[in-house]
Design a protein around this motif. Sequence first.
Motif, PDB file in Angstrom:
ATOM      1  N   TRP A 284       0.837  -1.209   0.000  1.00  0.00           N
ATOM      2  CA  TRP A 284       0.000   0.000   0.000  1.00  0.00           C
ATOM      3  C   TRP A 284       0.871   1.258   0.000  1.00  0.00           C
ATOM      4  CZ3 TRP A 284      -4.604   2.223  -0.613  1.00  0.00           C
ATOM      5  CH2 TRP A 284      -4.841   3.464  -0.016  1.00  0.00           C
ATOM      6  N   ILE A 285       1.894   1.280   0.854  1.00  0.00           N
ATOM      7  CA  ILE A 285       2.790   2.439   0.924  1.00  0.00           C
ATOM      8  C   ILE A 285       3.497   2.654  -0.407  1.00  0.00           C
ATOM      9  CG2 ILE A 285       4.916   3.302   1.989  1.00  0.00           C
ATOM     10  CD1 ILE A 285       3.977   1.880   4.584  1.00  0.00           C
ATOM     11  N   LYS A 286       4.024   1.574  -0.974  1.00  0.00           N
ATOM     12  CA  LYS A 286       4.726   1.671  -2.257  1.00  0.00           C
ATOM     13  C   LYS A 286       3.788   2.161  -3.364  1.00  0.00           C
ATOM     14  CE  LYS A 286       7.171  -1.936  -3.091  1.00  0.00           C
ATOM     15  NZ  LYS A 286       7.529  -3.307  -3.525  1.00  0.00           N
ATOM     16  N   PHE A 287       2.575   1.628  -3.358  1.00  0.00           N
ATOM     17  CA  PHE A 287       1.585   1.958  -4.382  1.00  0.00           C
ATOM     18  C   PHE A 287       1.146   3.421  -4.279  1.00  0.00           C
ATOM     19  CE2 PHE A 287      -2.626   1.954  -6.313  1.00  0.00           C
ATOM     20  CZ  PHE A 287      -2.473   1.122  -7.409  1.00  0.00           C
ATOM     21  N   THR A 288       0.795   3.849  -3.091  1.00  0.00           N
ATOM     22  CA  THR A 288       0.309   5.230  -2.904  1.00  0.00           C
ATOM     23  C   THR A 288       1.417   6.255  -3.098  1.00  0.00           C
ATOM     24  OG1 THR A 288       0.601   4.980  -0.500  1.00  0.00           O
ATOM     25  CG2 THR A 288      -1.603   4.612  -1.394  1.00  0.00           C
ATOM     26  N   LYS A 289       2.644   5.864  -2.749  1.00  0.00           N
ATOM     27  CA  LYS A 289       3.777   6.784  -2.919  1.00  0.00           C
ATOM     28  C   LYS A 289       3.929   7.168  -4.374  1.00  0.00           C
ATOM     29  CE  LYS A 289       8.692   7.302  -1.847  1.00  0.00           C
ATOM     30  NZ  LYS A 289       9.905   6.640  -1.284  1.00  0.00           N
ATOM     31  N   LYS A 290       3.754   6.202  -5.282  1.00  0.00           N
ATOM     32  CA  LYS A 290       3.861   6.487  -6.719  1.00  0.00           C
ATOM     33  C   LYS A 290       2.764   7.425  -7.201  1.00  0.00           C
ATOM     34  CE  LYS A 290       5.999   2.064  -7.980  1.00  0.00           C
ATOM     35  NZ  LYS A 290       5.804   0.772  -8.699  1.00  0.00           N
ATOM     36  N   LEU A 291       1.538   7.186  -6.716  1.00  0.00           N
ATOM     37  CA  LEU A 291       0.401   7.972  -7.193  1.00  0.00           C
ATOM     38  C   LEU A 291       0.307   9.354  -6.553  1.00  0.00           C
ATOM     39  CD1 LEU A 291      -2.361   5.211  -7.350  1.00  0.00           C
ATOM     40  CD2 LEU A 291      -0.998   6.128  -9.221  1.00  0.00           C
ATOM     41  N   LEU A 292       0.754   9.456  -5.299  1.00  0.00           N
ATOM     42  CA  LEU A 292       0.656  10.743  -4.613  1.00  0.00           C
ATOM     43  C   LEU A 292       1.795  11.672  -5.006  1.00  0.00           C
ATOM     44  CD1 LEU A 292      -0.348   9.578  -1.023  1.00  0.00           C
ATOM     45  CD2 LEU A 292      -1.773  10.818  -2.626  1.00  0.00           C
TER      46      LEU A 292
END
Length: 292
Positions: A284-292
């Motif tokens: 989740w952290i890795k995924f959201t970091k890219k999008l945010l």
Amino acid sequence: MDVRHLQYFLEVAKQKSFTKAAKTLHITQPTISKMIKDIETECGVTLLERTGRKAVMTDAGEIVYKRAQQIVQSFDNLANELSDLMNIKRGKITVGLPPMVGAHFFPKILGQFREAYPEIIIQVFEDGAKKVIHDVESGALEIGVAVQPVDQERFHAISFVKESLRLVVHPDHPLASKEEVKLVELKDEPFILFREDFALHDQIIETCIRIGYFPKIAYESSQWDFISQLAAAKLGVALLPETICNGLDRNKVNIVKLIEPEIPWHLAMVWRKDKYLSFAAREWIKFTKKLL
């Protein structure tokens, strides 16, 4: 002594009762009494004083209690890590989001994450940033979004929003036509604030105090849209983040830049440094970091 001994001791200390601890652990009271006696014999000290129906920790018990918590937590972390290997890309994440953040930044991310990881369940809890950071610290939540600054010794943080607050007033308000308003000019205005469990509540009050006055609080709410509606009804002035202001009806309110000082609204995704994160949470952290 093994980890079960420590788990049983922690439960007795928590319940302050052998009987209650036995019920919670679904074992017999003689079994749990023997486990505690084994620890006391091995350590050579008394850990619990039996006074009537209560079990109260001794000084030695307090020391063992602190260390036992750390050992049991480490054992749980080991079990979680091994579970990740056996159930890769499956799991559950608990995420805390302040209402303003959840509504404006995360619906799309949640949808895309669900498509990428359909086996991972995300439980989202909406609370003010102060409550979110408290729950992340206590372990009730794995990950949360909080208002910066956060304790860098205790938390990892990924910053993703850096904005300032804007003044929201009715179009007929004397300050509505100005391009900029100094915070001191709001000294005699009734304020519409977020509730105390929101970081902005304290942040606005502390900034006002710093420049010489305590704001007159007319209303408090947990909902940014209700706050803007109160301002539109001429019941006071509101200070809201730029992102929120961009979506307000300009026929009902005017948005004015706040200066001297500006009040920042900096957001970060946070999680504890000393707590194991599941595979799902790390993804989740890795995924959201890219999008945010």
